[in-house]
Design a protein around this motif. Sequence first.
Motif, PDB file in Angstrom:
ATOM      1  N   UNK A   1       0.661  -1.020   0.036  1.00 55.18           N
ATOM      2  CA  UNK A   1       0.037  -0.107  -0.066  1.00 55.18           C
ATOM      3  C   UNK A   1       0.803   1.152   0.084  1.00 55.18           C
ATOM      4  N   UNK A   2       2.019   1.179   0.882  1.00 55.41           N
ATOM      5  CA  UNK A   2       2.943   2.387   0.982  1.00 55.41           C
ATOM      6  C   UNK A   2       3.609   2.508  -0.557  1.00 55.41           C
ATOM      7  N   UNK A   3       3.761   1.491  -1.244  1.00 61.35           N
ATOM      8  CA  UNK A   3       4.611   1.616  -2.467  1.00 61.35           C
ATOM      9  C   UNK A   3       3.741   2.269  -3.386  1.00 61.35           C
ATOM     10  N   UNK A   4       2.479   1.761  -3.385  1.00 60.97           N
ATOM     11  CA  UNK A   4       1.627   2.226  -4.593  1.00 60.97           C
ATOM     12  C   UNK A   4       1.326   3.721  -4.226  1.00 60.97           C
ATOM     13  N   UNK A   5       0.975   4.224  -3.192  1.00 61.60           N
ATOM     14  CA  UNK A   5       0.762   5.594  -2.667  1.00 61.60           C
ATOM     15  C   UNK A   5       2.148   6.294  -2.958  1.00 61.60           C
ATOM     16  N   UNK A   6       3.352   5.887  -2.877  1.00 62.98           N
ATOM     17  CA  UNK A   6       4.548   6.516  -2.999  1.00 62.98           C
ATOM     18  C   UNK A   6       4.721   6.891  -4.565  1.00 62.98           C
ATOM     19  N   UNK A   7       4.476   5.631  -5.391  1.00 62.90           N
ATOM     20  CA  UNK A   7       4.514   5.721  -6.888  1.00 62.90           C
ATOM     21  C   UNK A   7       3.433   7.032  -7.236  1.00 62.90           C
ATOM     22  N   UNK A   8       2.401   6.871  -6.702  1.00 65.55           N
ATOM     23  CA  UNK A   8       1.341   8.027  -7.082  1.00 65.55           C
ATOM     24  C   UNK A   8       1.951   9.446  -6.993  1.00 65.55           C
ATOM     25  N   UNK A   9       2.435   9.376  -5.701  1.00 66.55           N
ATOM     26  CA  UNK A   9       2.843  11.005  -5.425  1.00 66.55           C
ATOM     27  C   UNK A   9       4.350  11.244  -6.301  1.00 66.55           C
ATOM     28  N   UNK A  10       4.849  10.375  -6.460  1.00 67.35           N
ATOM     29  CA  UNK A  10       6.232  10.502  -7.157  1.00 67.35           C
ATOM     30  C   UNK A  10       5.682  10.919  -8.698  1.00 67.35           C
ATOM     31  N   UNK A  11       4.511  10.081  -9.327  1.00 70.26           N
ATOM     32  CA  UNK A  11       4.216  10.328 -10.652  1.00 70.26           C
ATOM     33  C   UNK A  11       3.679  11.752 -10.671  1.00 70.26           C
ATOM     34  N   UNK A  12       3.025  12.196  -9.899  1.00 73.96           N
ATOM     35  CA  UNK A  12       2.391  13.580  -9.747  1.00 73.96           C
ATOM     36  C   UNK A  12       3.689  14.585  -9.760  1.00 73.96           C
ATOM     37  N   UNK A  13       4.618  14.339  -9.163  1.00 72.66           N
ATOM     38  CA  UNK A  13       5.744  15.357  -8.903  1.00 72.66           C
ATOM     39  C   UNK A  13       6.387  15.418 -10.189  1.00 72.66           C
ATOM     40  N   UNK A  14       6.607  14.343 -10.689  1.00 72.39           N
ATOM     41  CA  UNK A  14       7.780  14.005 -11.995  1.00 72.39           C
ATOM     42  C   UNK A  14       6.846  14.350 -13.296  1.00 72.39           C
ATOM     43  N   UNK A  15       5.360  14.525 -13.063  1.00 73.90           N
ATOM     44  CA  UNK A  15       4.393  14.537 -14.445  1.00 73.90           C
ATOM     45  C   UNK A  15       4.695  13.264 -15.317  1.00 73.90           C
ATOM     46  N   UNK A  16       4.586  12.014 -14.493  1.00 76.91           N
ATOM     47  CA  UNK A  16       4.440  10.886 -15.135  1.00 76.91           C
ATOM     48  C   UNK A  16       3.076  10.305 -14.739  1.00 76.91           C
ATOM     49  N   UNK A  17       2.339   9.743 -15.716  1.00 77.35           N
ATOM     50  CA  UNK A  17       1.247   9.192 -15.160  1.00 77.35           C
ATOM     51  C   UNK A  17       1.286   7.589 -15.281  1.00 77.35           C
ATOM     52  N   UNK A  18       1.009   6.919 -14.163  1.00 79.78           N
ATOM     53  CA  UNK A  18       1.089   5.363 -14.185  1.00 79.78           C
ATOM     54  C   UNK A  18      -0.303   4.761 -14.049  1.00 79.78           C
ATOM     55  N   UNK A  19      -0.411   3.661 -14.888  1.00 79.87           N
ATOM     56  CA  UNK A  19      -1.770   3.034 -15.050  1.00 79.87           C
ATOM     57  C   UNK A  19      -1.910   2.492 -13.746  1.00 79.87           C
ATOM     58  N   UNK A  20      -3.158   1.729 -13.351  1.00 81.49           N
ATOM     59  CA  UNK A  20      -3.403   0.892 -12.160  1.00 81.49           C
ATOM     60  C   UNK A  20      -2.577  -0.356 -12.506  1.00 81.49           C
TER      61      UNK A  20
END
Lengths: 202, 178
Positions: A77-96
């Motif tokens: 759960x932490x990994x997924x949430x962290x990836x979410x936040x990182x994607x937001x910051x670096x303008x990369x969108x990750x699919x579910x």
Amino acid sequence: MSRAKVARKSTSIDMTAMCDVSFLLLTYFILSATAKQPDPLDVKVPSSTYKIKVPEKDIAILTIGKDKVFFEAAGPDIRAATLDKMGEQYKISFTPEEKKRFSVIASFGVPIQSLKKFIAMDAGERKKSGIETGIPADSLNNQLADWILQSRKSVAELHSQGMRVSIKGDGSEGYPTIKKIVDILQKQKINKFSLITTAEGK
Amino acid sequence: MAELDTSSGGGKKGGKVRSKKASTKVDLTAMVDLAFLLITFFMLTTTLNKPQAMDIAKPDKDDKNDQKLELRASQTMTILLGKNNKVAWYMGEAGKSAPNIQNFTEIRKSILDNKQKVKATTGKDIVMVIKPTAGANYKNFVDIMDELNITGIKTAPAIDDENITDAEKSFLKSQGLL
């Protein structure tokens, strides 16, 4: 008077049931023991006499070796949430789908720009491709600091707890490399962290 | 249970050649022994395989707040970590007394000696300052922290990798440790 005769009994016991039970247990322990994922970065951890166990939750492990840094946050759960936040910051969108795949990767060491490609590979390819060059941690492109910060935020939001940071360094790694990482931690006001060591008899 | 009925055609008369009846009962004791041995092994490895953690606290590094705490020279022991798994240590102020160069196997005795000496002369606990230099590797750092743990130094050691003085540097250089 005739004595009461004691009937002679055989001393051999039927072991079949015992054997069944023990092999059942054995199978269970073998299966539960091999669930650990191999480390992508091979490090030889120094030994110490400290006896404190590393917690399994709310912890990030920085693996340092061969001048590279790998990052691992505990818990899918932490990994997924962290990836979410990182994607937001670096303008990369990750699919579910990518998030799901990422949440089972333990330790990784790729720049976020090639993370998408990395997620798409399977475990064997990842090791072979040489894509794992470590997470950039210099002052111009400090992705490691961002990973740590975002995972701390995720832990605080999801588990309402402070995250611990631990360093798993290779014994022969030069102190300046370790100091560089520690300085990144201290910039974020993490002054207390743990070093992972293996047990040693006194 | 682990037995099969082998007495087939037992009731027949006549002088036919009979194969010898061997018992099919297998002794399972050894097998059970082995199974339990393996169970014990796997049980222990799953719980004992957890790595150990060594907690380290470093002094707060605040850019604005640049105050330094002076340490009493009489109760301070400074350990410099150098190249080739060597350490150099001295008591008190830098430059006043020549550092001693030792191996990691010898440093424990020195720490214990100094700990007792400080306790006897000042009545206070010894304060350790660890200065890992650029020549040291990570194992040296973990080892020296471990030595402090073994020698029972309760006060938190000061890990200072910022303020390595020029005198210390030149000494290490002259000894080929940096």
